[in-house]
Design an enzyme around this catalytic site. Sequence first.
Site: not given
Length: 161
Positions: A78, A111
């Site tokens: 977007c 992570h």
Amino acid sequence: MFLLVDGENLIMKLKIAIGADHAGFKVKEAMVKSLSQLGHTVVDMGTYSEDSTDYPDYAEKVAKAVSKGLSDRGILACGSGLGMCIAANKVKGIRAATPWSVDVAKLAAQHNWANVLCLPSRFVPISQLKLMVKAWLKTPFDKDQRHARRLKKVRKIESNS
């Protein structure tokens, strides 16, 4: 799953759900082509033009495909990447991230075990977005105890909401 050779690195052939609103349409089209050329199976969940649309509709479709195991990963686009990210993260089991660099895309995978990437179409050139997506797809989750511990806490928050 199959392994593809990409230079010296091996990447898995994945099934990737992809969606965008009108602001992300051109990026989505470029990503569909690029991911297909890399050998991934791409499921295009819309939009199919630059006519005005609502980003939550596409975020929900892609996020649910990933959360239900119908796709391995999801990509959304977007204008800023933020609306898609907010909406996708409402779906249980989704860990969506909005990167602004290759390093951040890698960290989202390494992570945070991000399973949906939300691209900022109006702020990062398509060539750079392609590099970010490629890096995210190639980077494995670091199963170090600290990362696993943190994700366990995130899942606990999700299950208590």
